[in-house]
Design a protein around this motif. Structure first.
Motif, PDB file in Angstrom:
ATOM      1  N   ARG A 198      -3.025  -9.289  -7.617  1.00 29.85           N
ATOM      2  CA  ARG A 198      -2.033  -8.244  -7.338  1.00 29.85           C
ATOM      3  C   ARG A 198      -2.733  -6.953  -6.943  1.00 29.85           C
ATOM      4  O   ARG A 198      -3.548  -6.423  -7.688  1.00 29.85           O
ATOM      5  CB  ARG A 198      -1.153  -7.993  -8.557  1.00 29.85           C
ATOM      6  CG  ARG A 198      -0.347  -9.201  -8.994  1.00 29.85           C
ATOM      7  CD  ARG A 198       0.605  -8.858 -10.118  1.00 29.85           C
ATOM      8  NE  ARG A 198       1.666  -7.965  -9.662  1.00 29.85           N
ATOM      9  CZ  ARG A 198       2.693  -7.627 -10.431  1.00 29.85           C
ATOM     10  NH1 ARG A 198       2.804  -8.092 -11.650  1.00 29.85           N
ATOM     11  NH2 ARG A 198       3.626  -6.805  -9.956  1.00 29.85           N
ATOM     12  N   ASP A 200      -1.345  -3.301  -5.404  1.00 30.36           N
ATOM     13  CA  ASP A 200      -0.158  -2.558  -4.999  1.00 30.36           C
ATOM     14  C   ASP A 200      -0.387  -1.059  -5.160  1.00 30.36           C
ATOM     15  O   ASP A 200      -1.526  -0.606  -5.372  1.00 30.36           O
ATOM     16  CB  ASP A 200       1.064  -3.021  -5.784  1.00 30.36           C
ATOM     17  CG  ASP A 200       0.876  -2.868  -7.287  1.00 30.36           C
ATOM     18  OD1 ASP A 200      -0.099  -2.225  -7.699  1.00 30.36           O
ATOM     19  OD2 ASP A 200       1.710  -3.403  -8.048  1.00 30.36           O
ATOM     20  N   GLU A 269       1.896   0.893   0.763  1.00 36.06           N
ATOM     21  CA  GLU A 269       1.594  -0.513   0.463  1.00 36.06           C
ATOM     22  C   GLU A 269       1.070  -1.246   1.697  1.00 36.06           C
ATOM     23  O   GLU A 269       1.394  -2.414   1.938  1.00 36.06           O
ATOM     24  CB  GLU A 269       2.840  -1.222  -0.078  1.00 36.06           C
ATOM     25  CG  GLU A 269       3.311  -0.641  -1.399  1.00 36.06           C
ATOM     26  CD  GLU A 269       3.293  -1.647  -2.540  1.00 36.06           C
ATOM     27  OE1 GLU A 269       2.724  -2.741  -2.369  1.00 36.06           O
ATOM     28  OE2 GLU A 269       3.825  -1.312  -3.596  1.00 36.06           O
ATOM     29  N   LYS A 272      -4.023  -3.121   2.260  1.00 34.22           N
ATOM     30  CA  LYS A 272      -4.490  -3.601   0.963  1.00 34.22           C
ATOM     31  C   LYS A 272      -5.831  -4.319   1.076  1.00 34.22           C
ATOM     32  O   LYS A 272      -6.772  -4.025   0.328  1.00 34.22           O
ATOM     33  CB  LYS A 272      -3.452  -4.542   0.349  1.00 34.22           C
ATOM     34  CG  LYS A 272      -2.133  -3.887  -0.019  1.00 34.22           C
ATOM     35  CD  LYS A 272      -1.192  -4.923  -0.611  1.00 34.22           C
ATOM     36  CE  LYS A 272       0.151  -4.321  -0.956  1.00 34.22           C
ATOM     37  NZ  LYS A 272       1.083  -5.334  -1.501  1.00 34.22           N
ATOM     38  N   LYS A 339       2.985  -4.523   3.138  1.00 34.18           N
ATOM     39  CA  LYS A 339       4.444  -4.371   3.182  1.00 34.18           C
ATOM     40  C   LYS A 339       4.875  -3.262   4.135  1.00 34.18           C
ATOM     41  O   LYS A 339       5.919  -3.337   4.753  1.00 34.18           O
ATOM     42  CB  LYS A 339       4.973  -4.082   1.774  1.00 34.18           C
ATOM     43  CG  LYS A 339       4.766  -5.219   0.786  1.00 34.18           C
ATOM     44  CD  LYS A 339       5.338  -4.871  -0.578  1.00 34.18           C
ATOM     45  CE  LYS A 339       5.120  -6.000  -1.573  1.00 34.18           C
ATOM     46  NZ  LYS A 339       5.648  -5.658  -2.917  1.00 34.18           N
TER      47      LYS A 339
END
Length: 658
Positions: A198, A200, A269, A272, A339
């Protein structure tokens, strides 16, 4: 007895690091809270045990314990106390102990101040950090033990390298190591996030303060090293593109890119994968720098030239951690789907361009640094890559970076219109071009370097001011000034750091373009002109220091028949080390330095004298201080202190450990 206690504490710290590297990681994987909770006390114990070892070594240096091999090689009873203490890290073994002390300090700080992190992520971060510590504990204990005793202690030591007996070099390594090692936290957060799967906005907000702190320390450390080279080595330069200088500059560039990239992850976001990759590469460049300094593959006044076996050990550490992290990165790449969507003209795009320029600049420095080593291995002959290559290949990217910074700082997120964004900047652009034209007119017949530096200086400083005022909205000036004081400290920090970059760039451009140099043989009593000044060699005498002998000249500086300063440059010889050093004398000023160096006596009489007039020299380090101040301002922002609450992550349901 104290030395043995220090050695034992170091071994215990290594054992604790092994426990911390294994137990919390298993606990996080299984969801066992008890096992995860081991990380915090272990991190504290690891730091305190390493601090005991470091204190024991410091005690040995302060008390001149010549039964310790390291003290014999790097100290002497006549050495001033400051350099007895700095002698602890003025060598390979002691500096590695300082490295591990700082490494464990960062791990302990993550345990002390990371209470708001999700338990699983905190456990994994501390576990990865401890695994790095374990590797360096093994490196010290098996190849670089600082606590080795001598069977027959000598009566006195061999003294510290005279070039390191200087206040600038006393404080330069600790700040540099705080930067180098601080990037390990960004690495640990990246690897922990990859293991967890993960990445974020909350992760980006957590990793930014650690990266920012490391970048601030690196900025200060690099500035101190540059300042030391300027006044201590006697050649009048502030940067030589030495491999060891480059070794600290590369992670600084990548860390700057990481800071800007993490903003995009936090706000939108996006980027990443790129941000995680930068976190891995930033620490990877720190390890590459460690290899360059300690492997003996290069010769430098900054390097600890040691046997190649130690270099191989560091290469193994580099391969295991960076190679392992990159392998994990490749395996988890699909889980880091972006995103945020943004247009070509947006703040996201500007930050991408910022990252490209910084990354390419770091790559250019890396190629120029490593190519002589690769060329020697492949071609069997020595190659040299000097300042001309770096100046030609590196400078365009940094000029482009400075050109886009003010625009990118005020572009809106997601999508923007360039014309509307430029409206508050047209005045700054016109002012910067006018300042550049004026500079070019004043220095007719010289290079365009100084005018370009002036343009970028006004553009960056003016752009930083406009950036702040655009955040105050609309209204009368009094209300906008009131809102200006209430802006978040991170906004102030960004503007101050960008302005500091402009100050440094102008200082470099002005000094390079306008400095004046005079090299001559001068007789005692002779007066000679250098630029707008007249210099008189009033006398030369022998002077004895606490652990050196020197020839000291008295140089009187006049301008328009008015006394400006009296300078005392020295040529020192340290009898124990049998090594000479040159101590320049500098009359520092806001707009210029008068820099004087005394050389050897000449056969026909007189003394070799070098004199430089260096315009705006101090602006280089003033800009570095301003950049570091900007970083510190950002670190004090309340949003960083409450960053841990940005997202409540779900963690595996705790089960009882078997």
């Amino acid at each position: 007895m104290i030395v043995e206690l220090g050695h034992f504490a170091l071994i215990l710290a290594a054992a604790v690091s092994l426990v911390q590297a294994v137990v919390p990681m298993i606990g996080a994987q299984k969801g066992w809270r008890g096992w995860m909770a081991v990380a915090e006390p272990a991190a504290s114990a690891q730091f305190f045990l390493t601090a005991v070892a470091f204190a024991a070594l410091t005690y040995a240096f302060v008390t001149s314990d010549f039964s310790l091999r390291l003290v014999v090689l790097n100290s002497h009873t006549d050495k001033p106390m400051l350099y007895k203490i700095s002698g602890v890290w003025g060598n390979h073994e002691g500096s590695m102990l300082l490295w591990v002390l700082i490494l464990t300090l960062f791990g302990a700080c993550a345990a002390w101040f990371g209470q708001g992190l999700p338990p699983g992520l905190r456990a994994r971060v501390l576990s990865v950090q401890s695994a790095i510590s374990l590797a360096f504990f093994a490196f010290i204990l098996f190849t670089s033990n600082p606590f080795t005793r001598l069977a027959v202690p000598p009566m006195n030591g061999q003294d510290l390298n005279p070039l390191l007996q200087d206040p600038g070099l006393a404080f330069h390594p600790p700040f540099l190591y705080l930067g180098y090692v601080g990037l390990s936290m960004a690495f640990s957060f990246a690897v922990a996030a990859l293991i967890e799967g993960r990445v974020d906005a909350a992760w980006a907000r957590w990793v930014r303060p650690w990266t920012l702190a490391a970048w601030v320390f690196l900025t200060i450390g690099i500035a101190l090293g540059s300042w030391w080279a300027y006044y201590e080595l006697g050649w009048g330069g502030f940067w030589f593109w030495d491999p060891v200088e480059n070794a600290s500059f590369m992670p600084w560039l990548v860390a700057a890119a990481l800071l800007h990239s993490a903003i995009v992850v936090e706000k939108r976001e996006a980027l990443k994968s790129w941000t995680v990759l930068l976190a891995i590469l930033a620490f990877g460049f720190s390890l590459i720098g460690t290899f360059i300094v300690r492997s003996g593959v290069i010769t430098s006044v900054h390097a600890f030239a040691n046997d190649p076996e130690r270099g191989v050990f560091i290469l193994v550490i580099l391969a295991v951690f960076v190679g392992g992290a990159l392998t994990l990165f490749a395996a988890r790449a699909q889980a880091m789907e972006a995103k945020g969507v943004f247009s070509l003209v947006s703040r996201e795009s500007a930050l991408v361009l910022n990252n490209i320029l910084l990354a390419v600049a770091a790559f250019v420095v890396f190629i120029g640094t490593i190519w002589p080593l690769v060329g020697e291995m492949l071609l069997g002959r020595k190659l040299s890559v000097g300042a001309p290559f770096f100046n030609m290949a590196f400078t365009p990217f940094f000029v482009a970076l400075a050109a886009v910074l003010p625009i990118g700082a005020i572009l809106p997120w997601k999508r923007a219109k360039l014309g509307r964004t430029m409206q508050p900047l047209w005045g700054v652009l016109a002012l910067s071009m006018a300042a550049g034209a004026l500079t070019f007119a004043i220095q007719t017949g010289r290079s365009a370097l100084a005018p370009v530096g002036m343009i970028l200086f006004v553009w960056l400083v003016g752009g930083a001011i406009v950036d702040l005022f655009t955040r105050t909205g609309r209204g009368d000036w009094s209300s906008r000034l009131r809102r200006l004081s209430n802006l978040p400290r991170a906004d102030w920090g960004k503007a101050v750091a960008h302005a500091g970059l402009g100050v440094t760039m102008f200082g470099i451009a002005a000094l390079t373009a306008w400095q004046q140099e005079d090299i001559r043989v001068a007789q005692v009593g002779e007066t000679f002109p250098v630029g707008a000044y007249e210099i008189t060699l009033a006398g030369v005498e022998q002077v004895e220091g606490p652990n050196f002998n020197s020839i000291q000249a008295e140089m009187r500086v006049f301008r328009n028949d008015r006394a400006v300063a009296t300078l005392y440059p020295q040529k020192r010889v340290y009898p124990v080390a049998a090594m000479p050093t040159t101590e320049a004398a500098i009359d520092n000023g806001f707009l210029r330095d008068v820099y004087v160096v005394i050389g050897d006596p000449q056969q026909g009489g007189g003394w070799a004298v070098r004199t430089y007039i260096k315009p705006f020299a101090n602006w280089i380090w003033a800009g570095s201080i301003i950049m570091a101040l900007g970083g510190l301002l950002s670190l004090t922002d309340r949003r960083y202190r409450v960053a841990a609450g940005a997202r409540k992550m779900t963690t595996p349901k705790a089960v009882a450990a078997e």
